[in-house]
Design a protein around this motif. Structure first.
Motif, PDB file in Angstrom:
ATOM      1  N   ASP A 145       0.845  -1.191   0.000  1.00  0.00           N
ATOM      2  CA  ASP A 145       0.000   0.000   0.000  1.00  0.00           C
ATOM      3  C   ASP A 145       0.881   1.242   0.000  1.00  0.00           C
ATOM      4  N   GLY A 146       0.311   2.372  -0.293  1.00  0.00           N
ATOM      5  CA  GLY A 146       1.083   3.620  -0.259  1.00  0.00           C
ATOM      6  C   GLY A 146       0.269   4.741  -0.861  1.00  0.00           C
ATOM      7  N   CYS A 147       0.935   5.876  -1.069  1.00  0.00           N
ATOM      8  CA  CYS A 147       2.357   6.154  -0.802  1.00  0.00           C
ATOM      9  C   CYS A 147       2.465   7.125   0.385  1.00  0.00           C
ATOM     10  N   ASN A 148       3.518   6.976   1.181  1.00  0.00           N
ATOM     11  CA  ASN A 148       3.763   7.882   2.291  1.00  0.00           C
ATOM     12  C   ASN A 148       4.509   9.105   1.758  1.00  0.00           C
ATOM     13  N   THR A 149       3.931  10.275   1.932  1.00  0.00           N
ATOM     14  CA  THR A 149       4.535  11.520   1.425  1.00  0.00           C
ATOM     15  C   THR A 149       4.892  12.478   2.550  1.00  0.00           C
ATOM     16  N   THR A 150       5.186  11.947   3.723  1.00  0.00           N
ATOM     17  CA  THR A 150       5.415  12.803   4.893  1.00  0.00           C
ATOM     18  C   THR A 150       6.559  13.795   4.682  1.00  0.00           C
ATOM     19  N   TYR A 151       7.566  13.441   3.884  1.00  0.00           N
ATOM     20  CA  TYR A 151       8.688  14.363   3.677  1.00  0.00           C
ATOM     21  C   TYR A 151       8.250  15.680   3.046  1.00  0.00           C
ATOM     22  N   THR A 152       7.119  15.642   2.316  1.00  0.00           N
ATOM     23  CA  THR A 152       6.653  16.873   1.657  1.00  0.00           C
ATOM     24  C   THR A 152       6.078  17.877   2.648  1.00  0.00           C
ATOM     25  N   LEU A 153       5.955  17.475   3.904  1.00  0.00           N
ATOM     26  CA  LEU A 153       5.509  18.423   4.928  1.00  0.00           C
ATOM     27  C   LEU A 153       6.597  19.414   5.303  1.00  0.00           C
ATOM     28  N   VAL A 154       7.829  19.200   4.835  1.00  0.00           N
ATOM     29  CA  VAL A 154       8.943  20.085   5.202  1.00  0.00           C
ATOM     30  C   VAL A 154       8.599  21.533   4.869  1.00  0.00           C
ATOM     31  N   CYS A 155       8.926  22.423   5.802  1.00  0.00           N
ATOM     32  CA  CYS A 155       8.692  23.855   5.583  1.00  0.00           C
ATOM     33  C   CYS A 155       9.806  24.404   4.704  1.00  0.00           C
ATOM     34  N   LYS A 156       9.444  24.844   3.507  1.00  0.00           N
ATOM     35  CA  LYS A 156      10.439  25.285   2.524  1.00  0.00           C
ATOM     36  C   LYS A 156      10.650  26.797   2.507  1.00  0.00           C
ATOM     37  N   LYS A 157       9.950  27.515   3.377  1.00  0.00           N
ATOM     38  CA  LYS A 157      10.089  28.973   3.329  1.00  0.00           C
ATOM     39  C   LYS A 157      11.509  29.398   3.628  1.00  0.00           C
ATOM     40  N   GLY A 158      12.170  28.709   4.542  1.00  0.00           N
ATOM     41  CA  GLY A 158      13.557  29.047   4.855  1.00  0.00           C
ATOM     42  C   GLY A 158      13.662  30.110   5.928  1.00  0.00           C
ATOM     43  N   LYS A 159      14.854  30.233   6.462  1.00  0.00           N
ATOM     44  CA  LYS A 159      15.109  31.160   7.560  1.00  0.00           C
ATOM     45  C   LYS A 159      16.159  32.184   7.141  1.00  0.00           C
ATOM     46  N   VAL A 160      15.865  33.459   7.363  1.00  0.00           N
ATOM     47  CA  VAL A 160      16.835  34.531   7.107  1.00  0.00           C
ATOM     48  C   VAL A 160      16.903  35.430   8.332  1.00  0.00           C
ATOM     49  N   ASP A 161      18.053  36.024   8.547  1.00  0.00           N
ATOM     50  CA  ASP A 161      18.269  36.883   9.704  1.00  0.00           C
ATOM     51  C   ASP A 161      18.543  38.314   9.255  1.00  0.00           C
ATOM     52  N   TYR A 162      18.030  39.268  10.016  1.00  0.00           N
ATOM     53  CA  TYR A 162      18.418  40.661   9.805  1.00  0.00           C
ATOM     54  C   TYR A 162      19.836  40.855  10.319  1.00  0.00           C
ATOM     55  N   LYS A 163      20.582  41.740   9.678  1.00  0.00           N
ATOM     56  CA  LYS A 163      21.895  42.113  10.209  1.00  0.00           C
ATOM     57  C   LYS A 163      21.688  43.014  11.421  1.00  0.00           C
ATOM     58  N   ALA A 164      22.502  42.787  12.438  1.00  0.00           N
ATOM     59  CA  ALA A 164      22.349  43.532  13.689  1.00  0.00           C
ATOM     60  C   ALA A 164      22.910  44.945  13.559  1.00  0.00           C
ATOM     61  N   ASP A 165      22.377  45.836  14.382  1.00  0.00           N
ATOM     62  CA  ASP A 165      22.941  47.183  14.463  1.00  0.00           C
ATOM     63  C   ASP A 165      24.004  47.218  15.551  1.00  0.00           C
ATOM     64  N   ASN A 166      24.765  48.292  15.568  1.00  0.00           N
ATOM     65  CA  ASN A 166      25.769  48.502  16.620  1.00  0.00           C
ATOM     66  C   ASN A 166      25.351  49.654  17.536  1.00  0.00           C
ATOM     67  N   TYR A 167      24.063  49.802  17.667  1.00  0.00           N
ATOM     68  CA  TYR A 167      23.524  50.891  18.473  1.00  0.00           C
ATOM     69  C   TYR A 167      23.856  50.675  19.948  1.00  0.00           C
ATOM     70  N   LYS A 168      24.297  51.728  20.592  1.00  0.00           N
ATOM     71  CA  LYS A 168      24.664  51.674  22.005  1.00  0.00           C
ATOM     72  C   LYS A 168      23.677  52.488  22.830  1.00  0.00           C
ATOM     73  N   GLU A 169      23.096  51.846  23.840  1.00  0.00           N
ATOM     74  CA  GLU A 169      22.209  52.579  24.747  1.00  0.00           C
ATOM     75  C   GLU A 169      22.987  53.628  25.536  1.00  0.00           C
ATOM     76  N   ILE A 170      24.245  53.310  25.836  1.00  0.00           N
ATOM     77  CA  ILE A 170      25.151  54.257  26.499  1.00  0.00           C
ATOM     78  C   ILE A 170      26.370  54.452  25.609  1.00  0.00           C
ATOM     79  N   ILE A 171      26.658  55.680  25.268  1.00  0.00           N
ATOM     80  CA  ILE A 171      27.849  56.001  24.483  1.00  0.00           C
ATOM     81  C   ILE A 171      28.898  56.546  25.445  1.00  0.00           C
ATOM     82  N   TYR A 172      30.042  55.922  25.450  1.00  0.00           N
ATOM     83  CA  TYR A 172      31.112  56.362  26.345  1.00  0.00           C
ATOM     84  C   TYR A 172      32.047  57.316  25.608  1.00  0.00           C
ATOM     85  N   GLU A 173      32.235  58.480  26.198  1.00  0.00           N
ATOM     86  CA  GLU A 173      33.123  59.492  25.633  1.00  0.00           C
ATOM     87  C   GLU A 173      34.304  59.695  26.583  1.00  0.00           C
TER      88      GLU A 173
END
Length: 545
Positions: A145-173
């Motif tokens: 009997d068949g067919c098992n298609t469970t692999y097609t449940l994979v989420c294909k959208k993918g993951k991307v990250d924003y680049k971080a800022d270097n913002y400082k809450e306190i700026i040392y002078e």
């Protein structure tokens, strides 16, 4: 009597022919056993591979017949016929696979592409046995009997990250001033306290005291001696200069709400010496620096440098006087804009924000579409490479793949950009291109995305390796299922209450034989019409229907 014997012989011959006819093979077909591995057909990378073993009992397969077998996948919407297989009895003079009269097992590896509708299907073997001009169709044998298609449940959208800022809450002078001493003296001259360096330092302290966002947390007094003469004498001279400098600071800082938080005597200033020599136009300065690197003993250093008499005259005139000094170094904490202030400034006065502030302000927006305008401002004003990349990410997360690709193509390639391009390729079903981009990226996020490629290409072990560092995620749980690790899958499944997650939980429960959990999770999953339709045909739940 002779006639009776001839008649008996004829009957025996007729019986023998009847027992060895194709028709008899059809009648005894129930004794032929068919086994399949895997027992349930499974789709891997769009294809179904299966091994079928047919066991023929002794005295079943006639020595002088042909058997043609056609594997057929029967599914809703039609049939898919695989290539015909031909076998022959042991007395047939031909080149097909021989099945002996004594019986035996015939094994065949079959493969066919998955087609829509095969989610609910079965594989059967249809045979026709022939002898001379006589041929008989054998009863069909169900293989799997068949067919098992469970692999097609994979989420294909993918993951991307924003680049971080270097913002400082306190700026040392660190505003600072410097006063110079004459040779072998620790007396602070009045003209030094009236010099521009001290005036600028006092102005910086005044500005900090007047600015409600700034706080002076301390001022360090640091004194030095030039590295000429005896080391012990210079150490004492440096100590005396630290004391006189501290007193001088107390005078000109009076009324500025600041005191010396630390007083330090360095002694011979070899670091300052090397720095000034490197910045100077003195001839043979490279040789001087090399001497400093070769010897650590101050006396040896001084001796070797003095041996270069012409050079030493330049040092005595241009460098050494600048090292007879004391420094006043303030530490000022400057409170940067708060999140609330950034949100207001973005709307009312965005031009006052620098690159880091714009990047931080964009990150505060919950809606990716609201980030677009801020990133465009950072690109326009600062030619920000990070904002350019983040703009592409914002378009992607907002569902505009074409705009995301256009902006990503403007970015210089790095790990993040390659990962984003890979995700875009994945969303356009270009798995090979996605694989190449993820390999070029090599960062942690691209490894998670590479696991999607692994699943789509049927390499579940590689997918598990690429997700090893991930504790909980939808794809992590799915990969555990595909590798047969159901307990691990249950632990890895995320807490999201979406229909997709509920469906995956139902699959995990089904693999573990937990009927109640299957029912509960399928009820939640069926709120999604597509998943409801899938569940009706999904062989994962066949035993629970």
């Amino acid at each position: 009597m002779k006639g009776i014997k001839l008649f008996s012989a004829a009957l025996l011959a007729l019986a023998t022919v009847a027992c060895s006819s194709p028709k008899k093979m059809a009648e005894q077909a129930e004794n032929v056993l068919v086994a399949c591995q895997p027992e349930t057909l499974e789709v891997v990378a769009g294809n179904v591979d299966v091994e079928v073993a047919v066991t023929y009992p002794a005295d079943y397969f006639l020595p002088d017949v042909y058997l043609k077998v056609t594997p057929v996948v029967v599914y809703e919407g039609g049939e898919y016929k695989l290539d015909e297989l031909t076998y022959q009895g042991e007395k047939v003079q031909d080149n097909y696979k021989v099945v002996p009269t004594a019986g035996g097992v015939v094994t065949e590896k079959l493969s066919f592409p998955f087609q829509a509708g095969m989610e609910k299907c079965y594989l059967e073997l249809r045979g026709v046995v022939s002898k001379g001009k006589q041929s008989v169709e054998l009863p069909s044998k169900k293989a799997a009997d068949g067919c098992n298609t469970t692999y097609t449940l994979v989420c294909k959208k993918g993951k991307v990250d924003y680049k971080a800022d270097n913002y400082k809450e306190i700026i040392y002078e660190n505003p600072e001033a410097q006063i110079l001493y004459t040779i072998n003296s620790s007396v602070v001259r009045g003209k030094e306290l009236r010099g521009q360096s001290v005036k600028d330092f006092q102005a910086a302290l005044d500005e900090a005291n007047a600015n409600e966002r700034k706080t002076i947390t301390g001022v360090e007094v640091v004194a030095y001696a030039s590295p000429d003469g005896k080391e012990a004498q210079n150490d004492k001279l440096s100590d005396n200069r630290s004391k006189s400098a501290e007193k001088a600071f107390a005078k000109f800082a009076k009324g500025k709400n600041v005191t010396a938080s630390g007083v330090k005597s360095v002694g011979e200033d070899w670091d300052g010496f090397q720095e000034l020599v490197a910045e100077s136009n003195i001839e043979d300065k490279d040789l001087i620096i090399r001497v400093l690197s070769m010897y650590s003993d101050p006396a040896v250093r001084e001796k070797e440098i003095k041996n270069m008499s012409a050079v030493y005259k330049s040092l005595a005139k241009e460098v050494l006087p600048e090292l007879r000094r004391a420094r006043f170094i303030a530490t000022v904490e400057n409170k940067n804009f708060t999140a609330e202030e950034l949100n207001v400034l973005v709307e009312e006065n965005i031009d006052v924000l620098d690159e880091e502030a714009l990047l931080r302000a964009a990150s505060l927006k919950k809606n990716d579409a609201d980030r677009v305008a801020i990133y465009k401002k950072a690109i326009e004003k600062f030619a920000s490479a990070r904002a350019q990349y983040n703009l592409a990410v914002a378009y992607f997360k907002g569902g505009d793949l074409a705009a995301a690709k256009a902006e990503a193509d403007k970015c210089a390639k790095d790990a993040d950009v390659n990962n984003l391009l890979g995700v875009l390729a994945l969303n356009n079903n270009d798995v090979d291109a996605a694989e190449a981009f993820f390999a070029a990226s090599g960062n942690a996020t691209s490894k998670e995305n590479m696991a999607v490629v692994n699943v789509l290409k049927g390499d579940y072990a590689a997918a598990a390796t690429n997700l090893a560092a991930v504790k909980k995620s939808y794809n992590k749980a799915l990969v555990c299922v595909l590798n047969g690790n159901y307990a691990a899958a249950a632990e890895a499944v995320c807490c999201c209450d979406c229909a997709c997650n509920a469906y995956l939980k139902a699959v995990i429960a089904a693999r573990q034989g937990k009927a109640e959990e299957v029912k509960t999770n399928l009820e939640a999953a069926k709120k999604d019409a597509k998943l409801a339709a899938r569940a009706e045909k999904d062989i994962e739940f066949a035993q629970f229907n």
